[in-house]
Each structure stands twice: as structure tokens, then as C-alpha cells.
Design a protein around this motif. Structure first.
Motif, PDB file in Angstrom:
ATOM      1  N   GLU A  89      -1.122 -66.164 -14.958  1.00 19.76           N
ATOM      2  CA  GLU A  89      -0.413 -65.981 -16.240  1.00 19.76           C
ATOM      3  C   GLU A  89       0.274 -67.495 -16.632  1.00 19.76           C
ATOM      4  O   GLU A  89       0.018 -67.706 -17.573  1.00 19.76           O
ATOM      5  CB  GLU A  89       0.436 -64.917 -15.968  1.00 19.76           C
ATOM      6  CG  GLU A  89      -0.004 -63.605 -15.847  1.00 19.76           C
ATOM      7  CD  GLU A  89       0.991 -62.396 -16.038  1.00 19.76           C
ATOM      8  OE1 GLU A  89       2.223 -62.476 -15.404  1.00 19.76           O
ATOM      9  OE2 GLU A  89       0.270 -61.204 -16.152  1.00 19.76           O
ATOM     10  N   HIS A  93      -1.365 -68.559 -19.912  1.00 18.70           N
ATOM     11  CA  HIS A  93      -0.240 -68.422 -21.112  1.00 18.70           C
ATOM     12  C   HIS A  93       0.235 -69.642 -21.837  1.00 18.70           C
ATOM     13  O   HIS A  93       0.435 -69.718 -22.777  1.00 18.70           O
ATOM     14  CB  HIS A  93       0.978 -67.501 -20.531  1.00 18.70           C
ATOM     15  CG  HIS A  93       0.582 -66.150 -20.460  1.00 18.70           C
ATOM     16  ND1 HIS A  93       1.236 -65.104 -19.744  1.00 18.70           N
ATOM     17  CD2 HIS A  93      -0.753 -65.422 -20.673  1.00 18.70           C
ATOM     18  CE1 HIS A  93       0.578 -64.047 -19.656  1.00 18.70           C
ATOM     19  NE2 HIS A  93      -0.722 -64.199 -19.963  1.00 18.70           N
ATOM     20  N   LYS A 122       6.289 -59.215 -21.408  1.00 20.38           N
ATOM     21  CA  LYS A 122       6.361 -60.788 -21.232  1.00 20.38           C
ATOM     22  C   LYS A 122       7.491 -61.254 -22.204  1.00 20.38           C
ATOM     23  O   LYS A 122       7.609 -62.673 -22.140  1.00 20.38           O
ATOM     24  CB  LYS A 122       4.870 -61.409 -21.644  1.00 20.38           C
ATOM     25  CG  LYS A 122       3.722 -60.970 -20.868  1.00 20.38           C
ATOM     26  CD  LYS A 122       4.004 -61.274 -19.487  1.00 20.38           C
ATOM     27  CE  LYS A 122       2.867 -60.537 -18.712  1.00 20.38           C
ATOM     28  NZ  LYS A 122       3.199 -60.391 -17.056  1.00 20.38           N
TER      29      LYS A 122
END
Length: 198
Positions: A89, A93, A122
Motif C-alpha cells: 500500500e 498509495h 485509509k
């Protein structure tokens, strides 16, 4: 993070609730559509830095013969390994948010609708001027997922990783109910778009 020159609306909801349909209706009203999942998918398949990092971390086993990342195999690798998931992630991200900034900066005075399934999970609330949640009753949600080829077991597994839909609705600024026809959803989107664009 918010851009005052633009109207940036976050769109979230549970799996199978109709986020993509709602996003398409917002696009019909002149919103520029940004799909976080599609952007991540694109990074996995086209970004050479991402592909190299994944190969170094997980080896050749997560790649198909043509050199593309096998999302299903990668998903299995990180699904039960929180540290690996966090690493992936972070890799994706950081680049995703850079792309968002670039996209928003390029179009001053534009309204955006940004599909983000895990918006609350998130902690991305600060990116958006308003947050809209698409909801539906749970039986209908599972039936829609089954129509997409997702087994009830897998659906429950994935849903368990998301905030409960009721909580997402509480946290959102606006809620769209997708229990009826597509036209019923479109009417709600149109009414909300009128308010947001004022």
C-alpha cells in the motif's frame, strides 16, 4: 490537501453498492471522474518502479508469463500478511496521491468525483470537500457481488476488512440509497449534484 479552486467530492460505499454507477451519473453532470482502483491497477501494470519493487519483494511467482503482475496471486501473498500489505500500500498509495495532486492541479475550477472504496479506512477524509456514500441493503449487496462472480465466502471475507456500511453512512456528508432502479439512483445524484455545484 483540499484545492479551493476545485470542488473535490469523494465517493465511497461498500462492495456491490453501485459506486461506479453513481460515479457515471456524476460524470453525466459534468464532474471529472477519478477512479482510485483503476489508477492503482494502472500502476501495477505500467509503472516500471512499482513492477521492479514487487519483483524484488515477492519474486517471479507473482508474475504471469508475459511479465505482468498477477493480481490474484499478489492478493493471496498480502491478504494474510499485514506487513506485506502495508508495504504494498505504501508503494502504491504514495504514487496514487501524487497522481491525484497532478490531476486536480491541471483543471482549475473543475468538479471532481473520486471513487475511493476504502476512503474512511485509509483516513483520506481531508482530501475532499464533501464525501458521498452509496449504500444498499445487505442481501442485495451480496446478490450483486455474486452476479460479479464473487462467492458469498469471499464477499464476507472482503467486507470484513471494510468499515461497516452503516458507519460509512454516518461519517459521510451525503448518502445515496441504491435499493431501486438505476433511474432512482440517477435522480438522487442529480439532486445532490445541483446542491454541490451551486
Amino acid at each position: 490537501m483540499r484545492s479551493h479552486a476545485n470542488l473535490i467530492v469523494g465517493l465511497t460505499g461498500g462492495m456491490g453498492c453501485g459506486k461506479s454507477t453513481a460515479a457515471a451519473f456524476f460524470a453525466d453532470r459534468g464532474f471529472l471522474r477519478v477512479d482510485a482502483d483503476a489508477m492503482v491497477h494502472d500502476l501495477l501494470f505500467t509503472n516500471s518502479e512499482v513492477i521492479l519493487a514487487i519483483r524484488e519483494k515477492f519474486g517471479d511467482g507473482v508474475f504471469a508469463d508475459d511479465g505482468t503482475v498477477r493480481r490474484d496471486v499478489l492478493g493471496q501473498k498480502v491478504f494474510g500478511d499485514p506487513a506485506a500489505l502495508e508495504w504494498l500500500e505504501e508503494l502504491l498509495h504514495t504514487r496514487l496521491y501524487a497522481q491525484w495532486r497532478e490531476t486536480f492541479a491541471k483543471s482549475e475550477g473543475q468538479a471532481f468525483i473520486v471513487e475511493v472504496p476504502l476512503l474512511f479506512e485509509k483516513g483520506l477524509e481531508n482530501w475532499f470537500d464533501f464525501i458521498v456514500c452509496v449504500t444498499t441493503e445487505s442481501g442485495l449487496q451480496l446478490r450483486r457481488l455474486e452476479q460479479k462472480g464473487i462467492t458469498p465466502e469471499l464477499a464476507q471475507q472482503r467486507l470484513a476488512k471494510q468499515l461497516p456500511l452503516a458507519r460509512k453512512c454516518e461519517l459521510a456528508d451525503h448518502v445515496l440509497l441504491n435499493d431501486g432502479s438505476p433511474e432512482f439512483l440517477r435522480e438522487q445524484v442529480n439532486a445532490l449534484a445541483d446542491r454541490l455545484l451551486k
